[in-house]
Motif scaffolding. Sequence first.
Motif, PDB file in Angstrom:
ATOM      1  N   TYR A 234      -7.599  92.168  -2.045  1.00 56.77           N
ATOM      2  CA  TYR A 234      -7.408  91.241  -0.926  1.00 56.77           C
ATOM      3  C   TYR A 234      -6.562  91.921   0.151  1.00 56.77           C
ATOM      4  CZ  TYR A 234      -6.207  87.199   1.866  1.00 56.77           C
ATOM      5  OH  TYR A 234      -6.038  86.345   2.926  1.00 56.77           O
TER       6      TYR A 234
ATOM      7  N   ASP B 191     -17.636  91.358   3.068  1.00 56.38           N
ATOM      8  CA  ASP B 191     -18.598  90.469   2.423  1.00 56.38           C
ATOM      9  C   ASP B 191     -18.953  91.039   1.058  1.00 56.38           C
ATOM     10  OD1 ASP B 191     -19.082  88.513   4.509  1.00 56.38           O
ATOM     11  OD2 ASP B 191     -20.085  90.116   5.608  1.00 56.38           O
TER      12      ASP B 191
ATOM     13  N   ARG C  68     -22.988  85.382   4.174  1.00 55.53           N
ATOM     14  CA  ARG C  68     -21.820  85.976   4.804  1.00 55.53           C
ATOM     15  C   ARG C  68     -20.948  84.928   5.471  1.00 55.53           C
ATOM     16  NH1 ARG C  68     -22.234  89.729   9.879  1.00 55.53           N
ATOM     17  NH2 ARG C  68     -20.127  89.891   9.105  1.00 55.53           N
ATOM     18  N   HIS C  69     -19.708  85.319   5.638  1.00 54.31           N
ATOM     19  CA  HIS C  69     -18.735  84.442   6.263  1.00 54.31           C
ATOM     20  C   HIS C  69     -17.779  85.338   7.025  1.00 54.31           C
ATOM     21  CE1 HIS C  69     -15.681  81.314   6.698  1.00 54.31           C
ATOM     22  NE2 HIS C  69     -16.594  80.453   6.358  1.00 54.31           N
TER      23      HIS C  69
ATOM     24  N   ASP D 268     -14.100  87.889   2.080  1.00 55.02           N
ATOM     25  CA  ASP D 268     -14.684  87.620   0.768  1.00 55.02           C
ATOM     26  C   ASP D 268     -14.495  88.888  -0.043  1.00 55.02           C
ATOM     27  OD1 ASP D 268     -15.528  85.157   1.625  1.00 55.02           O
ATOM     28  OD2 ASP D 268     -17.637  85.706   1.845  1.00 55.02           O
ATOM     29  N   THR D 269     -13.883  88.776  -1.222  1.00 57.45           N
ATOM     30  CA  THR D 269     -13.630  89.998  -1.996  1.00 57.45           C
ATOM     31  C   THR D 269     -13.477  89.676  -3.480  1.00 57.45           C
ATOM     32  OG1 THR D 269     -12.245  91.990  -2.113  1.00 57.45           O
ATOM     33  CG2 THR D 269     -11.107  89.916  -1.628  1.00 57.45           C
TER      34      THR D 269
ATOM     35  N   THR E 101     -12.957  85.879  -4.444  1.00 58.09           N
ATOM     36  CA  THR E 101     -11.829  85.390  -3.653  1.00 58.09           C
ATOM     37  C   THR E 101     -12.273  85.291  -2.209  1.00 58.09           C
ATOM     38  OG1 THR E 101     -10.362  86.671  -5.079  1.00 58.09           O
ATOM     39  CG2 THR E 101      -9.412  85.824  -3.035  1.00 58.09           C
ATOM     40  N   SER E 102     -11.932  84.186  -1.550  1.00 53.46           N
ATOM     41  CA  SER E 102     -12.241  84.051  -0.128  1.00 53.46           C
ATOM     42  C   SER E 102     -11.121  83.282   0.556  1.00 53.46           C
ATOM     43  CB  SER E 102     -13.565  83.312   0.064  1.00 53.46           C
ATOM     44  OG  SER E 102     -13.796  83.096   1.448  1.00 53.46           O
TER      45      SER E 102
ATOM     46  N   ARG F  20     -11.796  81.669   3.341  1.00 55.37           N
ATOM     47  CA  ARG F  20     -12.555  80.851   4.297  1.00 55.37           C
ATOM     48  C   ARG F  20     -11.914  79.481   4.497  1.00 55.37           C
ATOM     49  NH1 ARG F  20     -18.334  80.815   1.948  1.00 55.37           N
ATOM     50  NH2 ARG F  20     -17.813  82.997   1.708  1.00 55.37           N
TER      51      ARG F  20
ATOM     52  N   TYR G 121     -13.818  81.033  -5.455  1.00 60.84           N
ATOM     53  CA  TYR G 121     -15.095  80.352  -5.242  1.00 60.84           C
ATOM     54  C   TYR G 121     -16.119  80.860  -6.255  1.00 60.84           C
ATOM     55  CZ  TYR G 121     -13.222  78.782  -0.748  1.00 60.84           C
ATOM     56  OH  TYR G 121     -12.462  78.195   0.219  1.00 60.84           O
TER      57      TYR G 121
ATOM     58  N   TYR H  36     -20.282  81.593  -6.707  1.00 60.87           N
ATOM     59  CA  TYR H  36     -21.596  81.730  -6.057  1.00 60.87           C
ATOM     60  C   TYR H  36     -22.671  81.705  -7.133  1.00 60.87           C
ATOM     61  CZ  TYR H  36     -25.565  84.037  -3.790  1.00 60.87           C
ATOM     62  OH  TYR H  36     -26.803  84.348  -3.313  1.00 60.87           O
TER      63      TYR H  36
ATOM     64  N   ARG I 131     -16.033  75.828  -4.219  1.00 59.13           N
ATOM     65  CA  ARG I 131     -14.625  76.202  -4.378  1.00 59.13           C
ATOM     66  C   ARG I 131     -14.095  75.697  -5.717  1.00 59.13           C
ATOM     67  NH1 ARG I 131      -9.626  74.943  -0.170  1.00 59.13           N
ATOM     68  NH2 ARG I 131      -7.952  75.243  -1.685  1.00 59.13           N
TER      69      ARG I 131
END
Lengths: 171, 216
Positions: free
Chosen positions: A116, B53, B69-70, B74-75, B89-90, B92, B99, B101, B110
């Motif tokens: 992060y 992303d 994508r956002h 995002d990682t 992890t995001s 957003r 989160y 997916y 989330r």
Amino acid sequence: MKHLPIAGKAITVLFTAALLVACSGSDTKKEDEAAAAAAAAAASAQQAAAAQATAEQQRLQDAANAVGNVFYFEYDSSTLTPAAIDAVNAHIAALQGSDSNVRLEGHTDERGTREYNMALGERRANSVRDYMVANGIATHRIESVSYGEERPVSYGSGESNWSQNRRVELK
Amino acid sequence: MSPLRPAPAIYRQDLATGQREQLTNFKGLNGAPAWSPDGNTMAMVLSKDGSPDIYLMNLTTKRLTRIPRHYAIDTEPAWMPDGKSLLFTSDRGGRPQIYRYDLRTGAIERLTFEGSYNARARVAQDGRNVVMVHQQGGRFHIALLDLVTNRTQVLTSTELDESPSIAPNGSMVLYATKYAERGILAAVSVDGGVKFRLPAREGDVREPAWSPYMSR
């Protein structure tokens, strides 16, 4: 020292004047002398303008050096603080008169996860880049990279160390 | 500007043959690689299109697909054991949170709501327990998220805990922390009852990982 718009304009005007004199139909010695004098005046004006531009560029570069090449950020933030904006502005002014490229290195403090923080460091570097681009520096002159939390300048824990490490360095 | 240093890239190294293959070499971040449980796909983080992303690389064709994508970060992708969904992890929502997916439906959900920072999830083999880095009162702890009850339990009490990795049998969590200004490894049981530090003689240690169960 590539862009000297003021000096360039002066030279154009003076050279045109010299050319008009040179081509004015007569080739008497007097007119030749006038042409030579005009050319000499043009050369001297060019030198004076160049010297002035160099001095001005040096002043801008000194101002940029004086504010330093490190911009600091708040915790988990990539928003430029007012202090950072002032510092970046000084570098933008210096870059506008030069053709050099810069690299922006984004860093974070040790808190949070490594991946992060890699992303956060990149976002900080890009935040400075975007501000520079918005103020007229060409994108291709700027490279941004992130080192995340891996390269602290101040070791140890606590806000006094962390605040030193949340930064973008311009190189 | 000083000369360019080699940029980060993702490699696949075959331990048996020593052969190394470069998988990515994109502008920006090339990070957080994660094998799918069947070994055919690599999840990774690339920022070549702007913000970081998550991408999936088919390791046979090397074709990349991007999960929706956002513009946020995002990682840290982590596979569920069945390979049908990914945790990541995001930020957003403003702060980093976990989160999920769903690869089949494309839905993003989330999972964490407790605390202002939840990141780097790792899932136990049972597909139920998730360990992650959790911030509470300015400190970073390791927490366990139960995907069935949605309850979060903080497991550790030290200050800068990170990189949790759950044992293949699901009983223990290895993690990295700081002790006397040094990076060390520590372990805690998944119920938080047993904690101990692993001896490290010198230097910083970090990013622990369990070896998988060997089937042969």
